[in-house]
Design an enzyme around this catalytic site. Structure first.
Site, PDB file in Angstrom:
ATOM      1  N   HIS A   1       0.779  -1.226   0.023  1.00 30.11           N
ATOM      2  CA  HIS A   1      -0.115  -0.029   0.128  1.00 30.11           C
ATOM      3  C   HIS A   1       0.659   1.324  -0.049  1.00 30.11           C
ATOM      4  O   HIS A   1       0.325   2.102  -0.596  1.00 30.11           O
ATOM      5  CB  HIS A   1      -0.879   0.035   1.387  1.00 30.11           C
ATOM      6  CG  HIS A   1      -1.957  -0.881   1.219  1.00 30.11           C
ATOM      7  ND1 HIS A   1      -2.191  -1.472   2.599  1.00 30.11           N
ATOM      8  CD2 HIS A   1      -2.901  -1.317   0.441  1.00 30.11           C
ATOM      9  CE1 HIS A   1      -3.149  -2.489   2.315  1.00 30.11           C
ATOM     10  NE2 HIS A   1      -3.732  -2.413   1.080  1.00 30.11           N
TER      11      HIS A   1
ATOM     12  N   LYS B   1     -16.622  -5.576   5.468  1.00 27.50           N
ATOM     13  CA  LYS B   1     -15.756  -6.675   5.707  1.00 27.50           C
ATOM     14  C   LYS B   1     -15.256  -6.608   7.137  1.00 27.50           C
ATOM     15  O   LYS B   1     -15.371  -5.338   7.498  1.00 27.50           O
ATOM     16  CB  LYS B   1     -14.525  -6.670   4.962  1.00 27.50           C
ATOM     17  CG  LYS B   1     -14.439  -6.749   3.530  1.00 27.50           C
ATOM     18  CD  LYS B   1     -12.926  -6.647   3.269  1.00 27.50           C
ATOM     19  CE  LYS B   1     -12.696  -6.468   1.705  1.00 27.50           C
ATOM     20  NZ  LYS B   1     -11.427  -5.969   1.365  1.00 27.50           N
TER      21      LYS B   1
ATOM     22  N   SER C   1      -3.196  -7.520   2.768  1.00 25.21           N
ATOM     23  CA  SER C   1      -3.571  -7.462   4.205  1.00 25.21           C
ATOM     24  C   SER C   1      -3.734  -8.791   4.677  1.00 25.21           C
ATOM     25  O   SER C   1      -3.586  -9.243   5.952  1.00 25.21           O
ATOM     26  CB  SER C   1      -4.604  -6.402   4.578  1.00 25.21           C
ATOM     27  OG  SER C   1      -4.118  -5.279   4.076  1.00 25.21           O
TER      28      SER C   1
ATOM     29  N   ARG D   1      -2.448  -5.538  -8.363  1.00 22.59           N
ATOM     30  CA  ARG D   1      -1.192  -6.371  -8.519  1.00 22.59           C
ATOM     31  C   ARG D   1      -1.180  -7.608  -9.488  1.00 22.59           C
ATOM     32  O   ARG D   1      -0.176  -7.712  -9.902  1.00 22.59           O
ATOM     33  CB  ARG D   1      -1.449  -7.237  -7.055  1.00 22.59           C
ATOM     34  CG  ARG D   1      -1.005  -6.161  -5.715  1.00 22.59           C
ATOM     35  CD  ARG D   1      -1.531  -6.953  -4.727  1.00 22.59           C
ATOM     36  NE  ARG D   1      -2.897  -7.090  -4.551  1.00 22.59           N
ATOM     37  CZ  ARG D   1      -3.626  -7.634  -3.682  1.00 22.59           C
ATOM     38  NH1 ARG D   1      -3.047  -7.807  -2.574  1.00 22.59           N
ATOM     39  NH2 ARG D   1      -4.912  -7.872  -3.813  1.00 22.59           N
TER      40      ARG D   1
HETATM   41  O1  PNS Z   1      -8.645  -2.277   0.372  1.00 26.19           O
HETATM   42  P1  PNS Z   1     -10.267  -2.761  -0.358  1.00 26.19           P
HETATM   43  O2  PNS Z   1     -11.115  -3.385   0.533  1.00 26.19           O
HETATM   44  O3  PNS Z   1      -9.987  -3.391  -1.441  1.00 26.19           O
HETATM   45  O4  PNS Z   1     -10.925  -1.300  -0.632  1.00 26.19           O
HETATM   46  C1  PNS Z   1     -12.262  -1.341  -1.091  1.00 26.19           C
HETATM   47  C2  PNS Z   1     -13.116   0.113  -1.201  1.00 26.19           C
HETATM   48  C3  PNS Z   1     -12.993   0.691   0.160  1.00 26.19           C
HETATM   49  C4  PNS Z   1     -12.223   1.017  -2.008  1.00 26.19           C
HETATM   50  C5  PNS Z   1     -14.521  -0.148  -1.697  1.00 26.19           C
HETATM   51  O5  PNS Z   1     -15.171  -1.068  -1.048  1.00 26.19           O
HETATM   52  C6  PNS Z   1     -15.219   0.970  -1.641  1.00 26.19           C
HETATM   53  O6  PNS Z   1     -15.019   2.179  -2.359  1.00 26.19           O
HETATM   54  N1  PNS Z   1     -16.255   1.129  -0.647  1.00 26.19           N
HETATM   55  C7  PNS Z   1     -17.019   2.220  -0.259  1.00 26.19           C
HETATM   56  C8  PNS Z   1     -18.467   1.918  -0.747  1.00 26.19           C
HETATM   57  C9  PNS Z   1     -18.737   2.420  -2.304  1.00 26.19           C
HETATM   58  O7  PNS Z   1     -18.349   3.199  -2.740  1.00 26.19           O
HETATM   59  N2  PNS Z   1     -19.187   1.257  -2.741  1.00 26.19           N
HETATM   60  C10 PNS Z   1     -19.307   1.455  -4.381  1.00 26.19           C
HETATM   61  C11 PNS Z   1     -18.204   0.871  -5.311  1.00 26.19           C
HETATM   62  S1  PNS Z   1     -18.534  -0.821  -5.630  1.00 26.19           S
END
Ligand code: PNS
Length: 160
Positions: free
Chosen positions: A20, A44, A131, A93
């Site tokens: 990250h 999650k 992670s 990745r």
């Molecule tokens: O590190 P991650 O878990 O891959 O991050 C995922 C994240 C936080 C970027 C994604 O879950 C997110 O944007 N969540 C906020 C809710 C949202 O906007 N959802 C619509 C997009 S599918």
């Protein structure tokens, strides 16, 4: 005058890894203003509370003086609008990341057509890092040195 580039690098960061941080530095070098935001929505189940994830990010990005670390609830695009971000950065990745990221980028763009999603590729030494694998290794007593910053290693040792 060229447009000011305000970047947003969102994620769960549960916890932040050296992968990250590699992406954050690459995004930082491109932007005029850079935000890293921890998602607070409980989609999650997280190991670390959001406040601690923010704190760990603050401690590990001290070398990037114009970075702003925060957390957000709700939709990512709404948060991007709130802070005037015009670019969302995500790390890619491997091909396995692509499908999810591609779908998310298109959903985000349909919700907020003015935002650009930019994918950055980390240094190849971090390509296998996630992670969740770090948490598993730490939980089972393995050594995570080199994969995460020292403060994160300490936090993982405290939890497990
Ligand atoms: O590190 P991650 O878990 O891959 O991050 C995922 C994240 C936080 C970027 C994604 O879950 C997110 O944007 N969540 C906020 C809710 C949202 O906007 N959802 C619509 C997009 S599918």
């Amino acid at each position: 005058m060229p447009k000011k580039m305000i970047g947003l690098y969102p994620g769960s960061f549960d916890p932040v890894t050296n992968g990250h941080l590699d992406i954050a530095k690459r995004a930082y070098d491109i932007c005029d203003e850079m935000h890293i935001a921890v998602v607070a929505n409980p989609s999650k189940k997280a190991l670390f509370p959001v406040e601690e994830r923010v704190e760990l990010l603050k401690k590990t990005t001290k070398h990037l003086p114009k970075v702003v670390i925060s957390s957000f609830n709700g939709l990512l695009v709404d948060y991007a609008k709130e802070i005037n971000a015009n670019i969302i950065f995500r790390g890619l990745r491997a091909v396995s990341d692509f499908e999810f990221e591609f779908q998310m980028a298109l959903i985000n763009r349909s919700l907020h057509p003015k935002i650009e999603v930019v994918f950055l590729v980390p240094n190849e030494k971090f390509i296998f890092l996630s992670s969740s694998s770090i948490k598993e290794v730490a939980k089972l007593g393995g050594n995570v040195r080199g994969f995460v910053p020292a403060v994160v290693e300490k936090a993982l040792r405290r939890v497990f």
